[in-house]
Each structure stands twice: as structure tokens, then as C-alpha cells.
Design an enzyme around this catalytic site. Structure first.
Site, PDB file in Angstrom:
ATOM      1  N   CYS A 231     -50.146 -29.829 -36.947  1.00  0.00           N
ATOM      2  CA  CYS A 231     -50.058 -28.398 -37.232  1.00  0.00           C
ATOM      3  C   CYS A 231     -50.877 -27.981 -38.438  1.00  0.00           C
ATOM      4  O   CYS A 231     -50.936 -26.805 -38.773  1.00  0.00           O
ATOM      5  CB  CYS A 231     -48.603 -28.003 -37.390  1.00  0.00           C
ATOM      6  SG  CYS A 231     -47.677 -28.482 -35.916  1.00  0.00           S
TER       7      CYS A 231
ATOM      8  N   HIS B  56     -46.333 -21.920 -44.732  1.00  0.00           N
ATOM      9  CA  HIS B  56     -46.298 -22.668 -43.469  1.00  0.00           C
ATOM     10  C   HIS B  56     -45.019 -22.335 -42.711  1.00  0.00           C
ATOM     11  O   HIS B  56     -45.045 -22.142 -41.498  1.00  0.00           O
ATOM     12  CB  HIS B  56     -46.386 -24.174 -43.744  1.00  0.00           C
ATOM     13  CG  HIS B  56     -46.371 -25.005 -42.500  1.00  0.00           C
ATOM     14  ND1 HIS B  56     -47.384 -24.935 -41.568  1.00  0.00           N
ATOM     15  CD2 HIS B  56     -45.467 -25.890 -42.007  1.00  0.00           C
ATOM     16  CE1 HIS B  56     -47.102 -25.767 -40.563  1.00  0.00           C
ATOM     17  NE2 HIS B  56     -45.943 -26.339 -40.803  1.00  0.00           N
TER      18      HIS B  56
ATOM     19  N   GLU C 290     -41.352 -26.400 -49.088  1.00  0.00           N
ATOM     20  CA  GLU C 290     -42.608 -25.735 -49.457  1.00  0.00           C
ATOM     21  C   GLU C 290     -42.401 -24.833 -50.684  1.00  0.00           C
ATOM     22  O   GLU C 290     -43.228 -24.822 -51.610  1.00  0.00           O
ATOM     23  CB  GLU C 290     -43.098 -24.904 -48.262  1.00  0.00           C
ATOM     24  CG  GLU C 290     -44.375 -24.136 -48.516  1.00  0.00           C
ATOM     25  CD  GLU C 290     -44.798 -23.306 -47.304  1.00  0.00           C
ATOM     26  OE1 GLU C 290     -43.983 -23.156 -46.361  1.00  0.00           O
ATOM     27  OE2 GLU C 290     -45.932 -22.799 -47.300  1.00  0.00           O
TER      28      GLU C 290
ATOM     29  N   LYS D 191     -45.082 -16.737 -39.051  1.00  0.00           N
ATOM     30  CA  LYS D 191     -44.587 -17.392 -37.823  1.00  0.00           C
ATOM     31  C   LYS D 191     -43.314 -16.720 -37.321  1.00  0.00           C
ATOM     32  O   LYS D 191     -42.934 -16.918 -36.166  1.00  0.00           O
ATOM     33  CB  LYS D 191     -44.339 -18.879 -38.076  1.00  0.00           C
ATOM     34  CG  LYS D 191     -45.624 -19.688 -38.261  1.00  0.00           C
ATOM     35  CD  LYS D 191     -45.343 -21.174 -38.379  1.00  0.00           C
ATOM     36  CE  LYS D 191     -46.620 -21.984 -38.587  1.00  0.00           C
ATOM     37  NZ  LYS D 191     -47.102 -21.942 -39.997  1.00  0.00           N
TER      38      LYS D 191
ATOM     39  N   HIS E  70     -44.976 -20.477 -33.726  1.00  0.00           N
ATOM     40  CA  HIS E  70     -45.772 -21.520 -34.365  1.00  0.00           C
ATOM     41  C   HIS E  70     -46.882 -21.956 -33.408  1.00  0.00           C
ATOM     42  O   HIS E  70     -46.615 -22.537 -32.362  1.00  0.00           O
ATOM     43  CB  HIS E  70     -44.859 -22.690 -34.729  1.00  0.00           C
ATOM     44  CG  HIS E  70     -45.532 -23.775 -35.502  1.00  0.00           C
ATOM     45  ND1 HIS E  70     -46.851 -23.706 -35.917  1.00  0.00           N
ATOM     46  CD2 HIS E  70     -45.070 -24.959 -35.964  1.00  0.00           C
ATOM     47  CE1 HIS E  70     -47.156 -24.801 -36.579  1.00  0.00           C
ATOM     48  NE2 HIS E  70     -46.104 -25.585 -36.620  1.00  0.00           N
TER      49      HIS E  70
ATOM     50  N   PHE F 189     -47.107 -32.733 -38.638  1.00  0.00           N
ATOM     51  CA  PHE F 189     -46.495 -34.025 -38.330  1.00  0.00           C
ATOM     52  C   PHE F 189     -47.484 -35.110 -38.730  1.00  0.00           C
ATOM     53  O   PHE F 189     -48.686 -35.010 -38.428  1.00  0.00           O
ATOM     54  CB  PHE F 189     -46.220 -34.154 -36.821  1.00  0.00           C
ATOM     55  CG  PHE F 189     -44.967 -33.446 -36.349  1.00  0.00           C
ATOM     56  CD1 PHE F 189     -44.057 -32.895 -37.233  1.00  0.00           C
ATOM     57  CD2 PHE F 189     -44.707 -33.365 -34.982  1.00  0.00           C
ATOM     58  CE1 PHE F 189     -42.903 -32.256 -36.770  1.00  0.00           C
ATOM     59  CE2 PHE F 189     -43.564 -32.731 -34.518  1.00  0.00           C
ATOM     60  CZ  PHE F 189     -42.663 -32.180 -35.407  1.00  0.00           C
TER      61      PHE F 189
END
Lengths: 431, 82
Positions: free
Chosen positions: A178, A318, A329, A350, A355, A419
């Protein structure tokens, strides 16, 4: 400025997203706080635990002629649409190396040997791969499309965009789940900064709304199962957040050396200040809970660029709407910036687009650049009960868009993590 | 029942239209797949597979390179159809 540390600017933007078929309609949707999430109506969705997603607002086959579209994976179709828009938006009228139809001057041209393309996706041509495997099983070897390999290879979107614009300086595809779209843009910035290219078309794309990825992400417990409330399901920073909603689409920008842009009189949206990159070294899928790797990326950004924290007024986070990631974050931002983080208007777009995996860094860079250009931060929607841990660390733009300072130079960050523990932070500022 | 020459040309025209987007009326016996009809080498494989299915004929890979025009393909199918 030395030839190996050149200033890079953004001169074109393009997007096709769950909120709109171009950058303007996407931005309109973001500022209005619209959700692009819908129930999945396909037959295969009935047996899935997750039955919601954010499909693109405009089907690519409405834009790309059918003979061309059938040789392209859906992810490459999105990339081409966004790249075409960004290319025109930057004022380029023809493919590099070909004489522009109208302008005889150099305003709309670039040397193809100095033009690059860097487009990434997280998963690549997954729908082509799986659909052709179905063909193999159901209809036999002879019926497998001869276009399968050039369609499914992960570098297909970048290669096709490279062909579209005529790029010969290099065509690249960094893959980091991502974070891929952001890493692509970071790579492009470096190509220009270090003198390998004058213009690079860069961004991210993803098309993974297919039963296998949805079943797989669903079984990882990574996705929201809030099927009864599609538009409210993506809820970063809300105490009831239960995972991300899968979106699809692409965001692409044209990056250019400031010198090249000035020479041809191009409109400049923002300066691409640079990037900070790190790896968690923690777990294949779980974020490091204290945001240590993210903080490392932010520190790298500060050390490697002349970004002034006092100028940062906005962060496109994110924040995917997962319980662990969203707060880690914010902790990292606070850890690195301390009290300076008080003036960061943090937005989780998002909540509206879902996403887009490898497409996220592309679309969110478009959002970040437009936020600076228009001096408005898009909202985070669907926060009914703000997580106290989020509130303790950051100023979240809730519910409605917020105006950013109207005067002076302002800067913004776009965070993307993937990931595998990939952390990419991009920084932009007004010119 | 074997297809006539006209049926084969009409069938190929539909296949080429589907794959390359060329109008059916442009698909004529003297037209070259690559030079006139925008059928590249990969798409030619698709044309062949679709023609095999439609006209119940086998076109081995080594014969495909000889099928330069719509006329070549039509003659081949006329001769080899089951």
C-alpha cells in the site's frame, strides 16, 4: 542549484477514483465529504463476509476504446486515464518526440530521452491473472488470452504509460504493497533531483475488487464488515473502526525540474520537496504499535530535505480505518514534530475513497497537492466518536473541510505505509 | 455443414471487429491483418483461436504465419474445415 540536487515541482495532475472520473471531480467529492463506498452487487459477493467496496465512479471502458481496453488489465486502464489527464494538464499536447499539433514553440514538449514514467500498484494485474485462470480451467489451454502476460505483469501500468507519453529516460515500478504509489512518486522525484530526467509521469493504481482479494483481506480481519452502512464503514479515528474498505482507481502527477517547468512557462501546483523512507523491521502485516518506523521515515525526511516543520499545516494521513495503524501514525507525527504537530490539520481521505492499496499514494498525492494549491484540507468523514488516543496526538479535520492559512508558504505531508513494513512520507509545499 | 466463402469472410469480419475494432465492411479478402486491420501478432492468435472455434477447423501455429490476408485465412478454412 547543483545538477544532482535540483528542485522538483508538480505541473500536472490526473485521477480516476471512487469519487470521480478526473482530478477535479475527485477533489470536489473530497471537499464535499462524499463517500464513494457502495454495496457489492455482483453475484459472487453474496457469500463474502465483506460485501462493500469503493468502485471507480466512471468505468474505464467508457473512456478507453474497446480494442485497446481489452488488452489492458483494469489497473493499467485506470493508470492510462489518470496519466492522460495529468499529461494534458501539464500542457503537453503530444507524445514526447512528436511535434505538438498546435504549438510550434517548446511550451508543450519534452525530449523523450529526458522523460520517465514510474507507476506502481500493490498487487498488479490480479483480475487478469485470476480471470485467465478461470478461462484455462473452464475452456482449456487454447483459449487463454495471448495478451495475458503483458496484461498481468506488475510493470504493465508503468510500461503502458511510458508508451503513451513516449518516455525513454526510464520506466519503473517500485512495489511495496500500500506504499507503492507513494514510493513511485518518491522514485520519480529522485530521478529528477539527481538529473536522470527532466519530466517524470508518476503515480499509483489498483484494481483489486475481485472475490479472491476480498475473501483474502476479509479472512485477515483487515477489512470492515459494516455491510449495513457502506457509506459509514470507512471511519478512520472513530472508536468503532473495524478495518479498511477496498477502493480502486489511480492518481498520477507530472513531476518536472523547476528549471524545465520555468523554461516552458508551465503552471506549477506545488514543489515536491522530497521524501522520507524507512522499513519497520517488525512484522509482515502488523504495524509497529508505537510508530517507530514511521518516525524514522519522518526523521529521514527532515534530514534529507530543507523542509521547515513550521510551514507544515496539513497531513494527508495513511489512516486506513484499522484499529492499530491509525493511532501509530499519529504517535509518530507527535514524536518527531512535538508541539509543531499542533498546527497540522490531519485528514484521512480514505474515509471517502476507501483504501486504494497501491493506488492510494497516487490519489492521496493528488489530494495533498490540491489541498496546498487551493489552501483547503479535506475532511475525515464518519467520525462519530473520536478515538481519545487520536485526539491526544493530533488535530483531526472532522466532518467538514477546513481552510488552510491563506498567506505565506505552506507545506503538507502525504503518508503511505504498506504490508511488509514499508513507510513512505512525501512532502510538498507551495511555491 | 461447411461454411461458404462469404460466410467465412463475414465471420472473420465479426471476429476482427471484436478484437481490433475495425468496421466489418472494411474486412475484405485482399486486406492484410497486420498492415490494414490493426491486428498485431498477439491479436492474430486471438483471431485464429476464434476462427477455429467458429468454423470447426484446426490451424496449427506453424500455419498461422502464412495467413497474411483475409483471403489467405478464408482459403485455409475452406480447405481444412471439417
Amino acid at each position: 542549484m547543483s545538477p544532482t540536487n535540483r528542485t522538483v515541482v508538480v505541473t500536472g495532475i490526473g485521477a480516476t477514483t471512487p469519487l470521480g472520473g478526473d482530478a477535479a471531480s475527485t477533489w470536489e467529492g473530497l471537499i464535499a465529504g462524499k463517500s464513494g463506498v457502495k454495496p457489492l452487487e455482483q453475484d459472487w459477493a453474496a457469500e463474502q463476509a465483506v460485501r462493500i467496496a469503493a468502485p471507480v465512479a466512471v468505468e474505464p471502458t467508457e473512456v478507453i476504446p474497446r480494442p485497446q481496453a481489452r488488452k489492458l488489465d483494469r489497473s493499467a486502464q485506470f493508470a492510462l486515464i489518470a496519466a492522460q489527464e495529468a499529461w494534458k494538464d501539464a500542457g503537453f499536447e503530444a507524445k514526447a518526440g512528436e511535434t505538438p499539433a498546435s504549438a510550434a514553440d517548446a511550451a508543450g514538449s519534452v525530449d523523450p530521452d529526458r522523460l520517465g514514467a514510474v507507476i506502481a500498484s500493490g498487487i498488479g494485474g490480479v483480475t487478469t491473472l485470476l480471470d485467465q485462470y478461470d478461462v484455462l480451467k473452464e475452456k482449456g489451454v487454447r483459449r487463454v488470452s495471448p495478451h495475458t502476460v503483458p496484461m498481468l505483469m506488475p510493470n504493465s501500468p508503468s510500461a503502458n504509460v511510458g508508451l503513451l507519453v513516449g518516455a525513454r529516460a526510464g520506466v519503473h515500478t517500485p512495489v511495496s504493497a500500500c506504499a507503492s504509489g507513494a514510493e513511485a512518486i518518491g522514485y520519480a522525484i529522485e530521478m529528477i533531483r539527481t538529473g536522470r530526467a527532466d519530466v517524470v509521469v508518476a503515480g499509483g493504481t489498483e484494481a483489486a475488487i475481485h472475490p479472491l482479494p476480498i475473501a483474502a483481506f476479509g479472512n485477515m480481519m483487515a477489512m470492515s464488515k459494516n455491510n449495513d452502512d457502506p457509506q459509514g464503514a470507512s471511519r478512520p479515528y472513530d472508536t468503532a473502526r473495524d478495518g479498511f474498505v477496498l477502493g480502486e482507481g489511480a492518481g498520477v502527477i507530472v513531476l518536472e525540474s523547476a528549471e524545465h517547468a520555468a523554461k516552458r512557462g508551465a503552471r506549477v501546483y506545488a514543489e515536491a520537496v522530497g521524501q522520507g523512507i524507512s522499513a519497520d523491521g517488525h512484522d509482515i502485516v502488523q504495524p509497529e504499535p508505537e510508530g517507530r518506523g514511521i518516525a524514522h521515515a519522518l526523521q529521514n525526511l527532515l534530514e534529507r530535505t530543507d523542509l521547515d516543520p513550521a510551514e507544515i499545516v496539513h497531513v494527508n494521513a495513511h489512516a486506513t480505518s484499522t484499529p492499530a495503524g491509525d493511532v501509530a501514525e499519529l504517535k509518530a507525527l507527535r514524536k518527531v514534530f512535538g508541539d509543531e504537530a499542533d498546527h497540522f490539520a490531519v485528514s484521512a481521505t480514505k474515509s471517502m475513497t476507501g483504501h486504494l492499496l497501491g493506488g492510494a499514494g497516487g490519489v492521496e498525492t493528488v489530494a495533498t497537492v490540491l489541498a496546498l494549491y487551493h489552501r483547503v484540507a479535506p475532511p475525515t468523514i464518519n467520525i462519530e466518536n473520536l478515538d481519545p488516543e487520536a485526539e491526544a496526538h493530533a488535530d483531526i479535520v472532522r466532518g467538514e473541510a477546513r481552510k488552510l492559512p491563506v498567506e505565506g508558504r505552506i507545506a503538507a505531508l502525504n503518508d503511505s505505509f504498506g504490508f511488509g513494513g514499508h513507510n513512505v512520507v512525501l512532502a510538498f509545499r507551495t511555491v | 455443414m461447411a461454411a461458404t466463402q462469404k460466410e467465412i469472410v463475414d465471420g472473420l469480419a465479426e471476429i476482427v471487429n471484436e478484437i481490433a475494432g475495425i468496421p466489418v465492411e472494411d474486412v475484405q479478402l485482399d486486406k492484410s491483418f497486420t498492415d490494414d486491420l490493426d491486428v498485431d501478432s498477439l491479436s492474430m492468435v486471438e483471431v485464429v483461436v476464434a476462427a477455429e472455434e467458429r468454423f470447426d477447423v484446426k490451424i496449427p501455429d506453424e500455419d498461422v504465419k502464412n495467413l497474411k490476408t483475409v483471403g489467405d485465412a478464408t482459403d485455409y478454412i475452406l480447405k481444412h474445415q471439417a
